[in-house]
Write a protein that holds these residues in place. Structure first.
Motif, PDB file in Angstrom:
ATOM      1  N   THR A  86      -9.185  19.262  19.515  1.00 23.98           N
ATOM      2  CA  THR A  86      -8.159  20.044  20.269  1.00 23.98           C
ATOM      3  C   THR A  86      -8.500  21.691  19.420  1.00 23.98           C
ATOM      4  O   THR A  86      -7.413  21.563  18.190  1.00 23.98           O
ATOM      5  N   PHE A  88      -5.346  24.313  19.399  1.00 28.31           N
ATOM      6  CA  PHE A  88      -4.158  24.957  20.087  1.00 28.31           C
ATOM      7  C   PHE A  88      -3.971  26.843  19.981  1.00 28.31           C
ATOM      8  O   PHE A  88      -4.057  27.269  19.133  1.00 28.31           O
ATOM      9  N   ALA A 126      -3.351  25.187  25.126  1.00 27.07           N
ATOM     10  CA  ALA A 126      -4.095  24.215  24.368  1.00 27.07           C
ATOM     11  C   ALA A 126      -5.566  23.716  24.855  1.00 27.07           C
ATOM     12  O   ALA A 126      -5.180  24.048  26.080  1.00 27.07           O
TER      13      ALA A 126
END
Length: 146
Positions: A86, A88, A126
């Protein structure tokens, strides 16, 4: 969205950890799933913006869903996350966020998905990429009983 209604419609109907998040299933079809979450104070970190764990959890769910759609009522397909990355890219502290996952590639047991989270003004919050393994019994389109 397909004619088949999604398995879960909103936060009050979700099991376990999913109910803590309280998202709503917007659509779920072959190779794509979309969730929405109306931000509440419980979704925010100490800085007053959405917690990265909330974003990552929602992305994990929607990326797995993108590869496990089941059109058969009363049945489902399941996957296990093998990896999830992930990144951001933004922040927000209110409104409704939209989380979209798309299956990009895969075989009979392993698949890859990508996803994005946007706020209600279209700002990117994100992005994620994940690899998932279909659980035993879920490799067929009819999945397993719920």
């Amino acid at each position: 969205m397909s004619e088949q209604e999604p398995l879960f419609i909103d936060g009050k109907d979700l099991p376990g950890f999913h109910s803590l998040l309280g998202y709503r299933q917007v659509s779920w079809e072959e190779n794509e799933a979309v969730l929405e979450l109306e931000l509440q104070p419980r979704h925010l970190n100490l800085g007053g913006v959405i917690h990265g764990g909330v974003l990552t959890s929602l992305l994990d769910i929607v990326l797995a869903q993108a590869g496990t759609y089941c059109p058969y009522p009363g049945r489902m397909r399941k996957a296990i996350t093998l990896s999830l990355t992930t990144t951001f890219t933004g922040q927000c502290s209110g409104g409704t966020i939209k989380v979209t996952g798309r299956k990009r590639a895969g075989g009979t047991r392993i698949f890859n998905s990508t996803g994005e989270v946007h706020d209600d003004r279209g700002n990117l919050l994100a992005i994620a990429e994940g690899t998932f393994r279909i659980r035993s019994g879920s490799d067929k389109p009819e999945g397993v009983p719920i």
